[in-house]
Design a protein around this motif. Structure first.
Motif, PDB file in Angstrom:
ATOM      1  N   ARG A  75       2.215   6.772  -6.755  1.00 14.85           N
ATOM      2  CA  ARG A  75       1.141   7.664  -7.167  1.00 14.85           C
ATOM      3  C   ARG A  75       1.415   9.114  -6.765  1.00 14.85           C
ATOM      4  O   ARG A  75       1.203  10.032  -7.550  1.00 14.85           O
ATOM      5  CB  ARG A  75      -0.183   7.185  -6.549  1.00 14.85           C
ATOM      6  CG  ARG A  75      -1.409   7.844  -7.150  1.00 14.85           C
ATOM      7  CD  ARG A  75      -2.710   7.311  -6.556  1.00 14.85           C
ATOM      8  NE  ARG A  75      -2.830   7.719  -5.161  1.00 14.85           N
ATOM      9  CZ  ARG A  75      -2.951   6.870  -4.129  1.00 14.85           C
ATOM     10  NH1 ARG A  75      -2.971   5.583  -4.331  1.00 14.85           N
ATOM     11  NH2 ARG A  75      -3.057   7.331  -2.907  1.00 14.85           N
ATOM     12  N   TRP A 104       0.833  -1.202   0.000  1.00 14.74           N
ATOM     13  CA  TRP A 104       0.000   0.000   0.000  1.00 14.74           C
ATOM     14  C   TRP A 104       0.875   1.263   0.000  1.00 14.74           C
ATOM     15  O   TRP A 104       0.631   2.204  -0.764  1.00 14.74           O
ATOM     16  CB  TRP A 104      -0.932  -0.013   1.218  1.00 14.74           C
ATOM     17  CG  TRP A 104      -1.774   1.201   1.324  1.00 14.74           C
ATOM     18  CD1 TRP A 104      -2.903   1.487   0.614  1.00 14.74           C
ATOM     19  CD2 TRP A 104      -1.544   2.325   2.175  1.00 14.74           C
ATOM     20  NE1 TRP A 104      -3.387   2.707   0.987  1.00 14.74           N
ATOM     21  CE2 TRP A 104      -2.574   3.247   1.942  1.00 14.74           C
ATOM     22  CE3 TRP A 104      -0.563   2.634   3.118  1.00 14.74           C
ATOM     23  CZ2 TRP A 104      -2.651   4.456   2.617  1.00 14.74           C
ATOM     24  CZ3 TRP A 104      -0.647   3.832   3.788  1.00 14.74           C
ATOM     25  CH2 TRP A 104      -1.677   4.733   3.531  1.00 14.74           C
ATOM     26  N   ARG A 122       1.291   4.072  -2.944  1.00 11.31           N
ATOM     27  CA  ARG A 122       1.086   5.495  -2.639  1.00 11.31           C
ATOM     28  C   ARG A 122       2.306   6.310  -3.063  1.00 11.31           C
ATOM     29  O   ARG A 122       2.187   7.411  -3.596  1.00 11.31           O
ATOM     30  CB  ARG A 122       0.804   5.672  -1.148  1.00 11.31           C
ATOM     31  CG  ARG A 122       0.484   7.088  -0.747  1.00 11.31           C
ATOM     32  CD  ARG A 122      -0.028   7.120   0.676  1.00 11.31           C
ATOM     33  NE  ARG A 122      -0.188   8.464   1.159  1.00 11.31           N
ATOM     34  CZ  ARG A 122      -1.278   9.199   0.988  1.00 11.31           C
ATOM     35  NH1 ARG A 122      -2.313   8.694   0.348  1.00 11.31           N
ATOM     36  NH2 ARG A 122      -1.347  10.425   1.449  1.00 11.31           N
TER      37      ARG A 122
END
Length: 72
Positions: free
Chosen positions: A63, A56, A60
């Motif tokens: 992104r 995760w 992130r």
């Protein structure tokens, strides 16, 4: 009649001792199972949650990048 009473009381005493022994063995086996779960299951859960969190966080990072928005 007194002999019967003594043998009955001895039988109930033995039965109580056996019950206590069985109860103690049961509690010890439950404790061993708990320790087994802690030794086997806890590391597996930690590994699973750690990988899930790292995937995760890496997604992130890809992104958003490593700026202020990453931590907010």
């Amino acid at each position: 009649a007194s002999v019967d009473t003594d043998s009955e009381s001895n039988f109930s005493y033995d039965s109580e001792d056996e019950y206590r022994l069985a109860q103690k063995e049961w509690e010890e086996s439950i404790e061993e199972l708990q320790q087994l779960v802690l030794v086997l299951l806890l590391p597996w859960v930690g590994k699973f949650l750690g990988r899930k969190t790292s995937y995760w966080l890496y997604a992130r990072y890809l992104r958003v990048g490593l700026g202020k928005s990453f931590f907010l």
